[in-house]
Motif scaffolding. Structure first.
Motif, mmCIF file in Angstrom:
data_model
loop_
_atom_site.group_PDB
_atom_site.id
_atom_site.type_symbol
_atom_site.label_atom_id
_atom_site.label_comp_id
_atom_site.label_asym_id
_atom_site.label_seq_id
_atom_site.Cartn_x
_atom_site.Cartn_y
_atom_site.Cartn_z
ATOM 1 N N LYS A 161 22.429 58.551 14.839
ATOM 2 C CA LYS A 161 21.113 58.042 15.051
ATOM 3 C C LYS A 161 21.175 57.189 16.464
ATOM 4 N N ARG A 162 21.011 58.101 17.545
ATOM 5 C CA ARG A 162 21.278 57.397 18.935
ATOM 6 C C ARG A 162 20.401 58.011 19.761
ATOM 7 N N ALA A 163 20.245 57.168 20.954
ATOM 8 C CA ALA A 163 19.343 57.724 22.072
ATOM 9 C C ALA A 163 20.640 58.374 23.392
ATOM 10 N N PHE A 164 20.258 59.400 23.900
ATOM 11 C CA PHE A 164 20.998 59.943 24.903
ATOM 12 C C PHE A 164 20.296 59.922 26.159
ATOM 13 N N ILE A 165 20.876 59.532 27.014
ATOM 14 C CA ILE A 165 20.294 59.755 28.402
ATOM 15 C C ILE A 165 21.190 60.443 29.384
ATOM 16 N N VAL A 166 20.607 61.647 29.943
ATOM 17 C CA VAL A 166 21.578 62.545 30.762
ATOM 18 C C VAL A 166 20.910 62.396 32.225
ATOM 19 N N GLU A 172 16.020 62.202 46.168
ATOM 20 C CA GLU A 172 14.910 61.757 46.010
ATOM 21 C C GLU A 172 13.801 62.566 45.205
ATOM 22 N N CYS A 173 14.332 63.797 44.673
ATOM 23 C CA CYS A 173 13.428 64.727 44.129
ATOM 24 C C CYS A 173 13.560 64.851 42.570
ATOM 25 N N GLY A 174 12.649 64.886 41.725
ATOM 26 C CA GLY A 174 13.009 64.840 40.493
ATOM 27 C C GLY A 174 12.736 66.268 39.686
ATOM 28 N N TYR A 175 13.138 67.084 40.425
ATOM 29 C CA TYR A 175 12.634 68.453 39.983
ATOM 30 C C TYR A 175 13.668 69.037 38.966
ATOM 31 N N LEU A 176 14.922 68.630 39.096
ATOM 32 C CA LEU A 176 16.081 69.152 38.186
ATOM 33 C C LEU A 176 15.708 68.360 36.928
ATOM 34 N N ALA A 177 15.542 67.028 37.048
ATOM 35 C CA ALA A 177 15.152 66.377 35.837
ATOM 36 C C ALA A 177 13.937 66.717 34.862
ATOM 37 N N ALA A 178 12.855 67.061 35.728
ATOM 38 C CA ALA A 178 11.586 67.538 35.095
ATOM 39 C C ALA A 178 11.532 68.896 34.489
ATOM 40 N N VAL A 179 12.255 69.789 35.152
ATOM 41 C CA VAL A 179 12.343 71.309 34.556
ATOM 42 C C VAL A 179 13.438 71.001 33.244
ATOM 43 N N THR A 180 14.252 70.405 33.372
ATOM 44 C CA THR A 180 15.454 70.151 32.424
ATOM 45 C C THR A 180 14.576 69.570 31.106
ATOM 46 N N ALA A 181 13.872 68.593 31.423
ATOM 47 C CA ALA A 181 12.935 67.668 30.283
ATOM 48 C C ALA A 181 12.124 68.663 29.679
ATOM 49 N N VAL A 182 11.253 69.551 30.204
ATOM 50 C CA VAL A 182 10.379 70.372 29.963
ATOM 51 C C VAL A 182 11.246 71.579 29.167
ATOM 52 N N SER A 184 14.290 71.661 27.794
ATOM 53 C CA SER A 184 15.082 71.037 26.720
ATOM 54 C C SER A 184 14.451 70.399 25.457
ATOM 55 N N GLY A 185 13.125 70.101 25.747
ATOM 56 C CA GLY A 185 12.199 69.460 24.879
ATOM 57 C C GLY A 185 12.734 68.046 24.662
ATOM 58 N N ALA A 186 13.062 67.129 25.765
ATOM 59 C CA ALA A 186 13.405 65.847 25.871
ATOM 60 C C ALA A 186 12.271 65.178 25.581
ATOM 61 N N GLU A 187 12.582 63.951 24.852
ATOM 62 C CA GLU A 187 11.151 63.096 24.573
ATOM 63 C C GLU A 187 10.779 62.443 25.694
ATOM 64 N N LEU A 188 11.973 62.062 26.664
ATOM 65 C CA LEU A 188 11.476 61.159 27.790
ATOM 66 C C LEU A 188 11.976 61.835 29.053
ATOM 67 N N CYS A 189 11.496 61.575 30.233
ATOM 68 C CA CYS A 189 11.789 61.843 31.643
ATOM 69 C C CYS A 189 11.489 60.769 32.455
ATOM 70 N N ILE A 190 12.570 60.396 33.353
ATOM 71 C CA ILE A 190 12.122 59.581 34.271
ATOM 72 C C ILE A 190 12.387 60.136 35.662
ATOM 73 N N GLY A 212 11.197 58.940 10.692
ATOM 74 C CA GLY A 212 12.485 59.731 10.402
ATOM 75 C C GLY A 212 13.255 60.360 11.574
ATOM 76 N N ARG A 213 12.455 60.191 12.663
ATOM 77 C CA ARG A 213 13.438 60.731 13.814
ATOM 78 C C ARG A 213 14.699 60.287 13.868
ATOM 79 N N ARG A 214 15.708 61.385 14.252
ATOM 80 C CA ARG A 214 16.970 60.679 14.173
ATOM 81 C C ARG A 214 17.546 60.345 15.594
ATOM 82 N N TYR A 215 17.356 61.089 16.542
ATOM 83 C CA TYR A 215 17.680 60.887 17.957
ATOM 84 C C TYR A 215 16.645 61.195 19.115
ATOM 85 N N ILE A 216 17.102 60.494 20.116
ATOM 86 C CA ILE A 216 16.052 60.458 21.504
ATOM 87 C C ILE A 216 16.994 61.147 22.468
ATOM 88 N N LEU A 217 16.317 61.920 23.111
ATOM 89 C CA LEU A 217 16.948 62.623 24.201
ATOM 90 C C LEU A 217 15.931 62.256 25.333
#
Ligand code: F6P
Length: 319
Positions: A161-166, A172-182, A184-190, A212-217
């Motif tokens: 039961k942990r949060a994982f930040i990748v 300066e561009c968030g493209y890789l993070a944004a597409v990955t989040a969408v 991979s169904g990540a809960e959060l994206c910065i 009951g959520r077990r983890y956060i991505l």
């Protein structure tokens, strides 16, 4: 006609298939292909050789770039730019195909204003941050490398039961993070382009954990510079144990995907044709709305890339 190819700045998967197609196609067009080795540094030092078919045999499936690349400080000085240009003249090189990003385009833009030089840029960077193109060579491979890593992290995340930040690259561009989040169904994206709505995220995640959520991505773009902050935020605001994975240069390697190989070929055919068929050309290629496009270099270097709205709209807790 003598044409050269150079890789400049960060390498990206797709460079090798592009180099191979360049050599094969330039010969096919009854011209002579040349390699500029080790990027702008090599151009200053005269590391320029004629390319042969055997140089590019067996490289189509490899990441990296057989001709090397570099980031050059010396190129900021005019005396070294002159030296680089004179080295091209020694081999009667009349046009250059530039595989690189924004910094490489700017370098060639300056050079071609000072000395006569034809060049065509092919957008090549995993960051996908170049104006005038929806797609840069290498991005599909990088996204798949990241997807693979994130899928693996999910396996262990779902066990604890942990949060994982990748943390993803992208400057300066968030493209890789944004597409990955969408995807991979990540809960959060910065990402640097948008503001993180802490209050909305906190309320939502605390409710889900209670249910009951077990983890956060979470996916954090390096350019947002908030990875450590987010780790503390999870600890203090969500009270969940958190681990951070910085993917780093792993994202720049890997065998180019089929999409990156095909795109490399198409970019090269367009770039070589433009150099052979135009007396004067300083331009960059792009891929927009399903077709390959050409824009004057100054338009591309002056513009600012924006992540498409439909991707941004799919991210949570950003405004
Ligand atoms: O531009 C490509 C890139 O991989 C960025 O995503 C990253 O910030 C940077 O290059 C890393 O540069 P270097 O390889 O010089 O450490």
């Amino acid at each position: 006609m003598a044409l050269a190819i150079i890789c400049s700045g960060g390498d990206a998967p797709g460079m090798n298939p592009a180099i191979k197609k360049f050599v094969d196609y330039v010969y096919k067009r009854n011209s002579t292909p040349w390699f500029i080795h080790d990027g702008l540094e090599g151009m200053i030092d005269g590391k320029i050789t004629q390319a042969t078919h055997s140089d590019v045999a067996g490289i189509i499936h490899n990441g990296g770039a057989i001709i090397g690349s570099s980031r050059s400080r010396r190129f900021y000085e005019k005396k070294y730019r002159r030296q680089a240009w004179e080295n091209l003249q020694k081999h009667h090189i009349e046009g250059v195909v530039v595989l690189g990003g924004d910094g490489s385009y700017k370098a060639f833009d300056i050079l071609s204003r000072e000395f006569p030089l034809n060049f065509v840029g092919i957008p090549t960077t995993i960051d996908n941050d170049i104006y005038g193109t929806e797609y840069c060579l290498g991005v599909d491979t990088a996204l798949n490398v990241i997807r693979n890593a994130v899928d693996n992290i999910r396996d262990t995340a779902s066990t604890f039961k942990r949060a994982f930040i990748v943390e993803t690259m992208g400057r300066e561009c968030g493209y890789l993070a944004a597409v990955t989040a969408v995807t991979s169904g990540a809960e959060l994206c910065i990402i640097p382009e948008m503001h993180f709505n802490e209050k909305a995220a906190r309320e939502h995640l605390l409710t889900e954990l209670q249910q009951g959520r077990r983890y956060i991505l979470a996916i954090a773009a390096e350019g947002a510079k908030k990875t450590e902050w987010l780790k503390q935020w999870f600890k203090n605001e969500i009270q969940i144990e958190t681990r951070v994975t910085v993917l780093g240069h792993i994202q720049r390697g890997g065998n180019p995907t089929v999409k990156d190989r095909i795109t490399a070929f198409e970019f090269i055919l367009n770039a070589v044709d433009l150099l052979l068929e135009n007396k004067t050309i300083q331009a960059a290629l792009g891929y927009e709305k399903g077709r390959f496009t050409t824009r004057p270099i100054h338009e591309v270097t002056a513009g600012r890339y924006r992540i498409p709205e439909h991707i941004l709209n799919d991210l949570h807790f950003l405004d």
